[in-house]
Design an enzyme around this catalytic site. Structure first.
Site, PDB file in Angstrom:
ATOM      1  N   GLU A  28       0.807  -1.219   0.000  1.00 17.31           N
ATOM      2  CA  GLU A  28       0.000   0.000   0.000  1.00 17.31           C
ATOM      3  C   GLU A  28       0.850   1.284   0.000  1.00 17.31           C
ATOM      4  OE1 GLU A  28      -3.113  -0.215   2.945  1.00 17.31           O
ATOM      5  OE2 GLU A  28      -3.999  -1.989   2.012  1.00 17.31           O
ATOM      6  N   GLU A  87      -4.900  -8.644  -0.271  1.00 16.55           N
ATOM      7  CA  GLU A  87      -5.610  -8.527   0.999  1.00 16.55           C
ATOM      8  C   GLU A  87      -7.061  -8.201   0.689  1.00 16.55           C
ATOM      9  OE1 GLU A  87      -4.244  -5.669   3.835  1.00 16.55           O
ATOM     10  OE2 GLU A  87      -2.122  -6.126   3.501  1.00 16.55           O
TER      11      GLU A  87
END
Length: 506
Positions: free
Chosen positions: A158, A276
């Protein structure tokens, strides 16, 4: 009533269990973690596992020192070997995430999580490249090139969020990706490397800018990755969080987004991995522990493989410490399992999927029907999250036999729900062994079985769904093998002898 065709409409595939998430990798050295993973692999069988912290200080890979006035670096793999050995022994392979930054290689002091993962760019890209190259080369030397070729290698986590990458600086991430990807392919050009592991909140231009960068530089990229969550702003309470949730279909929209964004770029057509996903992005949200959660995610787990190559549930176990050491057995952790291997309702959703067949015969808003190679039919059915009280009525194709054996396995608000039992116990923070045994028993789904007649090569199955129920119905033809003299009316010695040809009592 829905008439299910006898010819398949597609294949289920394995995207739903291609990968699962884990807490930071050093936790894999713990007994509770390894026992939990062993249970998971016996009953579900994921193929890869992904977690943070491979290169963080807790794994002890990057070990700088001074010798004769010069800085040197030793690369040590003591913990890496123990973790990967344990994974492979349990039949699960790493989905390698390159991160986070070792403290003595970080250019700043910013960290993320209770355990302090460093998230600033490297002070030396040369030293970072050497670290990645040495780590990948060691994995190849220890486990073999053919094996490591099956392990995707993802660069960072991220980077579009400033908490995970200083200032969410995309140019700095591009530089990190270039150094990392070249270091990986220096070891062997056939190794899989990719990224950028974007958050659900990444702006629409992040991925296309990444595509333009790697194309312009001619960099290796073998897959694209992003994450998916549906929760709103955190409403924090002591040791917990509550959040609103968008409809579960929003997860499927996020799954589909990368291919839509990459149309017309050089990365169009690459495998897409959701490395995820969950409802809430917080590891202290009680919704994760509930039957509501299983019903909420059922259409996503049943249908996500139509959109992506893998989608990785975050995470398999509550052995996880991003916001600190959990203070209670049920604390809203991400895991399919609590500490001490108490199964949550969402665990059973995955265990039910593991008993589905390869051929898809039908899909619907509340059901998935599959067939196994031997002809058995498995039906996964679910109530809409927060709802129940409706019936799924299916006419299933049964080409042989006069009757079918039907086995049903269910979880809902009352059944297969240790969280409900725990709340009724008084929410004990650290249950003793007696209460743990009770909770494990309460976590087991309810099972029932019966026979149904087959008429005109069809068997009609009615599945009445309770509040937040997820159920697995398995159907197979009856092959009667009872001897001709068997008569249950005579179990206690009563009744008259039956003459041959009278048939069997059931």
């Amino acid at each position: 009533m829905i008439r299910v065709p006898s010819e398949p409409v597609g294949r289920l595939g394995g995207a739903w269990r291609a990968c699962v998430g884990t807490g930071r990798l050093e936790l894999a050295l713990r007994r509770d973690y390894q026992e939990s993973l062993a249970l998971l692999q016996r009953e579900i069988g994921f193929r890869h596992i992904r977690g943070h912290g491979l290169l963080s200080d807790g794994m002890g890979v990057h070990r700088p020192y001074e010798w004769q006035g010069a800085r040197q670096v030793r690369h040590a793999f003591t913990y890496v070997d123990q973790v990967v050995d344990a994974y492979l022994e349990l039949g699960i392979r790493p989905f390698v995430e390159l991160g986070f930054m070792p403290e003595e290689l970080a250019s700043g002091k910013q960290t993320v999580f209770w355990w302090g993962g460093h998230v600033t760019p490297p002070s030396s890209y040369q030293e970072w490249g050497d670290l990645v190259r040495a780590t990948v080369a060691h994995l190849v030397d220890r486990y073999g090139l053919e094996e490591v070729r099956t392990w995707p290698i993802e660069v960072w986590n991220e980077p579009d969020l400033s908490i995970f990458w200083q200032d969410a600086d995309q140019e700095a991430y591009h530089r990190l990706y270039e150094a990392s990807a070249l270091a990986v392919t220096d070891v062997d050009a056939s190794l899989q490397v990719g990224g950028p592991a974007l958050s659900p909140g990444a702006d629409d231009g992040w991925l296309t800018r990444f595509a333009a960068f790697v194309e312009d530089r001619g960099l290796p990229v073998d897959f694209v990755s992003r994450h998916a969550y549906t929760s709103g702003p955190a409403q924090e309470v002591p040791f917990g969080t509550h959040q609103t949730l968008a409809p579960a279909g929003r997860l499927l929209e996020q799954f589909a987004a990368p291919r839509h964004e990459l149309k017309g770029t050089g990365l169009a057509g690459l495998p897409v991995h959701i490395t995820e996903f969950n409802s809430s992005y917080r590891p202290d949200n009680p919704v994760h522990d509930t039957a509501f959660h299983a019903a909420y995610l059922a259409p996503v787990v049943a249908g996500g493989g139509e959109l992506v190559d893998s989608f990785s549930y975050w995470t398999f176990s509550d052995v996880f410490e991003e916001v600190g050491i959990p203070t209670a057995l049920f604390h809203g952790g991400f895991g399919l399992l609590t500490h001490r291997q108490v199964k949550k309702p969402t665990y059973h959703l995955y265990a039910f999927m593991a008993r589905m067949g390869d051929e898809v015969l039908a899909r619907g808003d509340d059901h998935l029907v599959t067939r196994h190679p031997d002809g058995r039919i498995s039906v996964l059915a679910w109530a809409a999250a927060g709802a129940g009280g409706h019936t799924v009525r299916l006419s299933l194709p049964v080409p042989d036999g006069d009757e079918v054996f039907v086995r049903r396995t269910s979880v809902d608000e009352e059944r297969g729900n240790a969280y409900t039992a725990w709340r009724r116990m008084g929410s004990p923070q650290s249950p003793g062994l007696r209460l743990l045994d009770m909770l494990r028993e309460a976590a087991e789904p309810v099972r029932s079985h019966h026979r149904l007649p087959v008429r005109d090569a069809e068997a009609v199955v009615e599945i009445a769904l309770e509040l937040n129920e997820v159920t697995l119905v398995e159907v197979e033809p009856v092959v009667e093998e009872a001897p001709p003299w068997w008569d249950e009316r005579r179990l206690l010695g009563g009744g008259a002898e039956r003459s041959p040809g009278d048939g069997n009592s059931r």
